[in-house]
Design a protein around this motif. Structure first.
Motif, PDB file in Angstrom:
ATOM      1  N   PRO A 306      57.482  62.570  54.004  1.00 13.47           N
ATOM      2  CA  PRO A 306      57.620  62.418  52.553  1.00 13.47           C
ATOM      3  C   PRO A 306      59.019  61.912  52.193  1.00 13.47           C
ATOM      4  O   PRO A 306      59.980  62.125  52.925  1.00 13.47           O
ATOM      5  N   GLU A 308      62.121  62.309  50.631  1.00 12.64           N
ATOM      6  CA  GLU A 308      62.988  63.325  50.034  1.00 12.64           C
ATOM      7  C   GLU A 308      64.385  62.753  50.014  1.00 12.64           C
ATOM      8  O   GLU A 308      65.130  62.866  50.995  1.00 12.64           O
ATOM      9  N   LYS A 311      67.693  64.858  50.768  1.00 12.88           N
ATOM     10  CA  LYS A 311      67.755  65.306  52.158  1.00 12.88           C
ATOM     11  C   LYS A 311      67.985  64.139  53.106  1.00 12.88           C
ATOM     12  O   LYS A 311      68.720  64.245  54.069  1.00 12.88           O
ATOM     13  N   ARG A 315      70.951  63.716  55.813  1.00 14.95           N
ATOM     14  CA  ARG A 315      70.725  63.514  57.243  1.00 14.95           C
ATOM     15  C   ARG A 315      71.277  62.182  57.723  1.00 14.95           C
ATOM     16  O   ARG A 315      71.826  62.082  58.807  1.00 14.95           O
TER      17      ARG A 315
ATOM     18  N   GLU B 396      64.269  72.400  59.519  1.00 18.73           N
ATOM     19  CA  GLU B 396      64.250  71.756  58.215  1.00 18.73           C
ATOM     20  C   GLU B 396      62.992  72.241  57.505  1.00 18.73           C
ATOM     21  O   GLU B 396      61.894  72.098  58.044  1.00 18.73           O
ATOM     22  N   ARG B 401      57.274  72.078  48.814  1.00 20.04           N
ATOM     23  CA  ARG B 401      55.949  71.624  49.239  1.00 20.04           C
ATOM     24  C   ARG B 401      55.267  72.661  50.129  1.00 20.04           C
ATOM     25  O   ARG B 401      54.344  72.354  50.851  1.00 20.04           O
ATOM     26  N   GLY B 424      51.451  66.191  53.958  1.00 19.00           N
ATOM     27  CA  GLY B 424      52.864  66.264  53.598  1.00 19.00           C
ATOM     28  C   GLY B 424      53.293  67.614  53.058  1.00 19.00           C
ATOM     29  O   GLY B 424      54.399  67.763  52.557  1.00 19.00           O
TER      30      GLY B 424
END
Lengths: 624, 624
Positions: A306, A308, A311, A315, B396, B401, B424
């Motif tokens: 997904p 994100e 995030k 990363r 993570e 979700r 997801g």
């Protein structure tokens, strides 16, 4: 860039997950593509949960500390934690509830059937799902899976990326001998390799492709099938980008040209045979911005993960976290673009301060020195001093043990950073000139300032300036050394320069330092002394902010002479004509005296290795 | 553990940094042991900062948009950004400030000498320090260093660690064939290898050493010189630990035995020839706790890095950050020890909730399923429900979700996790029984509950229970399937069990489910129907919390019969006597209807692969 990325996501379908079978031992960090069931029970036998004696529970009936039950040692069996409980026993009494009396065991507690016995499958049962599709394998998974008899795993294959550097002016980084003028070593692939390695993705780097559309086209066609993502490294030439777009269009659909990001603007993307092909800008920092802001999230998208955004950014930058700070000075962000600022960060009097490093997208040095990146949104134009911004860190930094030095530039002090680091601390420096340093210190914007400012009235150094800036604050002062200031001239002194008076010669041009620099104050003093007006000195208005920078102007014939220190002349292999010796002094507020960074700074001053290095260069005289 | 660690730090001197020379390309993440100076200028020639025309600045004097200056194209030269500015030119005018008129160039801006020309060394000057002792090499450093002509770097060699597994009962993980009872596969080295690999340190694993003090002594003596840190993996036996301490003492100084940490208590450390030697407890989770809490910070200490406990912990756990949450239920922490809880985390109605997973230090499953670790300080004993605790994440996780399912245990629903993940999202589950699930839902402590509760009054399922727990809240209900409940008995039904009445037979013992479980409610209903009092049923008070768990008790002869579902009997290869069919229903609050996790759950119910899997196992009937 967010818009470009979203459009890419919509235009490019995630990969059909490619499967790869691997040993459990080689699966760390990889995503499972199927549920995994245990092939054996854990434990696979009746195991004791304690150290003690296996026996039959009925034998302990009525036992208590006051009236222990006496058993022959032959009717029970010592068992270690995790050890096998033989079928003839149905419970284990803890060693703490027993004592030995010759060949007899005294049991002081009555236990029930099954006590302290872990049945087979107590932790994991054969057939039970112990890791699931989508799990990213951890060391803990690996141990569990192997313990449960699992050897191989079906994991998601990683997207395959090819990077193709292009440009006639680009030379392999392994090029032997001095680089011809106008050529650039191919270092962007090193940068990308490092980023991909941090991210855990493979990257293949192709040979450098010359500026020839046919060759680029050929390279893309040849590699289209073997890779999931193709990156083309543009040279910096405008003409070249045009032909890249042409080649992309001829092979597929051009998705976007330019992104509203600085640096990184000349990024470009196409979809060729359903696959994403990106053109990365040639400047290193532009390339980093596009790699972090587009390539990394695209790799995630290709894996079907997904979107994100927060995030992904963290990363992409290396997972060193983010931290808010206040801008050290006002910053104007260009309109219509999201700006990625390379920043450093410090903590002072409980306040966290952030400032962008100078240098454009071409500066590899600023990119390398930055603690991380702060992103200024497209709609934000004027960022006032003190504005809160979020720094996404790309390094581990220890703010409590780091000090900020602002003030006069000196190469010997710069070399103190390493001894300070050996003491577990760190120092970052801003060359803002002697006056700038004192002013910053008076505003509480640094831990430490340094100056060498002559007072034309009294001809003494520093005192009057410090008194002026200190106000009512308590400041500590310490003279570090005397250093020689002199005229830096070309090797062999071809223009026959011999004194300050020569600076007014019409055939000479100088390079000066910025207003507030101690060296400029000194130049003004020397000129006044000789009754020379600045307007008679050619180049008086051309400014540099470090000694080395000034010397380099002389070295490359951009100026004939500069006032500066001996070390700078030496570093550039220039001649040096001594003029005077000046005291170089550091100043810090009383309350910073116990700061671990200041303590380390003062201790580092005694570092013999550092002193020997400075002595070797020369132009310095120690005070003690 | 902090105390133990501090003592270790005081007792063991950091290593004299061992130097290692490496290529820049191989230096990512390594610490520099010297300052590195540039070997060439960047740029190494006069480079244009823009796309434009190189010319002499004086030629543009007086140029303006209104009155452009006309130049022959022969007097200037096109130059790309980064391209060489030939010595005959002293400035570059941007292409935007020009236009072409046949063979003439119209320049609409007057520029000064040096405009848009980057002198050599503009970014980096030869001789300048571009990376410093203590810098941890980033991709950005690598590119800069290579661009500056640097090929090799002096870096700090990493501490060398040897892990020696010990124990007669320990078998190599590669052992072929079924494991003999009482043996344990050696998986702790897999766990440690994974942790070391995440941390970026090398680890060598030795052969398994049998329980023989002489052999351990020999192995330590033999490897003492080649390693900087030795780890001895204890088996779980008490006797063994004793001889390890003896061997340690005979070779050097025993520094500590036991640490006040749970799990991890039986850790032990010695200093032998000035080097640290640690004994790691045998249970996997204990081993992890000691590895993260002591071994990792010790590796940092050996490298001479400052003791930053918070940061070390976060890095040891894998740098996934930490997050605060409220305890889902009260927890009693044992006195006198720091407790490391393996926890899961969820977000519900804006609140973050954390709960410890069941299972002791021996549970590899809980260790593997946890999202991370929360540490309960030594002085903290009773942790009330709702208490804030900090979860250090080791994975993570995407809280937005993810949904929490609490309620009746069902293996088919458990298998929904993978299809949910393919969408997801994610689901975590707590088997708390049908009543427990409804109660949790009514307290807002889960997104989803599931139940199959027969009402003895009406003989209908679920309605009366849901009405009772729902109160005024809006809940949505959905029946998923009917499932067969029956008696799970040993293969071949050796005891000739045929009906519920048999459960009262004195020669039989059952295993029951926990109070509030739908299956227990059903059992009570069936017993009442047959007028059998629970006190006549042997084993009525022995509880399991899952169907599979109950079946496994039957499989291993700990009980003769259990009420449960067909899937559990099948999984354990047992016989199944159908008794009744019951509806299995999920319930969730109206406000969760749009939660991405609930949306994914409902969509996953249509997953054909999942349905086919369940059909294959049998015992389920779809409602639609």
């Amino acid at each position: 860039m967010t818009v470009a990325l979203r459009y890419l996501r919509e235009s490019i379908a995630p990969l059909v997950p490619m499967r790869e079978r691997t040993a459990v031992e080689a699966s760390l960090g990889r995503a499972l593509l199927e549920d995994v069931t245990a092939l054996r029970n854990i434990p696979h036998y009746r195991a004791s949960a304690v150290d003690g004696y296996a026996l039959r529970a009925t034998m302990t009936a009525g036992a208590s500390p006051a009236r222990p039950v006496r058993l022959s040692l032959e009717t029970c069996q010592w068992v270690n934690t995790g050890g096998l409980v033989e079928p003839s026993f149905d419970a284990v009494v803890m060693v703490e509830d027993t004592s030995l009396d010759g060949s007899e065991l005294l049991v002081s507690k009555a236990i029930t059937v099954g006590a302290n016995v872990r049945p087979p499958g107590d932790d994991v049962m054969r057939g039970q799902i112990i890791a699931r599709e989508g799990d990213v394998v951890t060391p803990q998974h690996q141990a569990l899976l192997r313990a449960a008899g699992v050897e191989g795993l079906l994991i998601r294959a990683l997207p395959r990326t090819l990077y193709l550097p292009t440009g006639d002016e680009i030379l392999p980084v392994s090029y032997e001998g001095p680089l011809p003028a106008g050529t650039v070593p191919e270092t962007n692939s090193i940068l990308l390799r490092g980023l991909f390695s941090r991210w855990g993705f493979p990257l293949t780097v192709g040979d450098i492709i010359p500026d020839d559309p046919a060759r680029l086209r050929q390279a893309l066609e040849k590699n289209m099938d073997a890779y999931d993502l193709l990156l083309v490294g543009a040279g910096s030439a405008k003409g070249k980008k045009d032909y890249t777009a042409e080649v992309f269009s001829s092979l597929g659909d051009l998705l976007f040209r330019w992104v509203r990001t600085r640096p990184g603007r000349p990024a470009m993307a196409a979809r060729i045979k359903g696959k994403p092909v990106l053109c990365l800008p040639g400047f290193p920092m532009s390339s980093v911005v596009v790699a972090m802001g587009i390539v990394f999230p695209l790799l995630a998208h290709l894996q079907g993960l997904p979107a994100e955004e927060e995030k992904a950014l963290s990363r992409a930058l290396g997972s060193f976290g983010s931290e808010e700070g206040e801008l050290l000075f006002a910053h104007s962000s260009p309109p219509g673009v999201e700006e990625w600022l390379r920043c450093q960060m410090i903590q002072i009097r409980g306040k966290t301060i952030v400032w962008p490093l100078p240098g454009g997208a071409s500066s590899m040095r600023a990119m390398s020195e930055a603690d991380g990146v702060a992103i200024i949104a497209e709609e934000k134009l004027e960022c006032p001093k003190g504005m809160k911004i979020l720094l996404h860190k790309s390094k581990e930094i220890s703010l409590e043990r780091r000090i900020l030095f602002q003030g006069s530039n000196d190469p010997a002090v710069e070399r103190l950073i390493s001894p300070i680091r050996r003491l577990g601390c760190d120092m970052v420096m801003r060359s803002v000139g002697s006056v700038g340093g004192l002013a910053a210190l008076s505003r509480g914007e640094c831990h430490l300032a340094a100056c060498h400012l002559i007072d034309p009235e009294t001809q003494s150094y520093n005192d009057s300036y410090i008194v002026r800036f200190r106000g009512n604050a308590q400041w500590r002062r310490r003279q570090l050394f005397f250093r020689q200031q002199g005229l830096i001239v070309a090797k062999g002194n071809p223009k026959g320069i011999s004194s300050v008076e020569d600076l007014a010669r019409p055939d000479l041009s100088i390079v000066n330092r910025q207003p507030g620099a101690g060296t400029r104050v000194l130049l003004d003093y020397l000129l006044t002394e000789k009754n020379i007006a600045p307007s008679f000195v050619k180049g008086y208005d051309r400014q540099c902010i470090t000694h080395l920078d000034a010397a380099s102007r002389v070295a490359y014939g951009l100026a004939d002479v500069a006032l500066g220190i001996k070390m700078a002349a030496e570093a550039m292999d220039l001649d040096f004509l001594p003029i005077t010796e000046e005291p170089y002094e550091i100043v810090y507020p009383e309350e910073c005296h116990d700061h671990p960074g200041i303590v380390a700074f003062l201790e580092a001053l005694e570092d013999q290795q550092w002193r020997a290095e400075i002595d070797k260069i020369g132009g310095y005289r120690w005070i003690c």
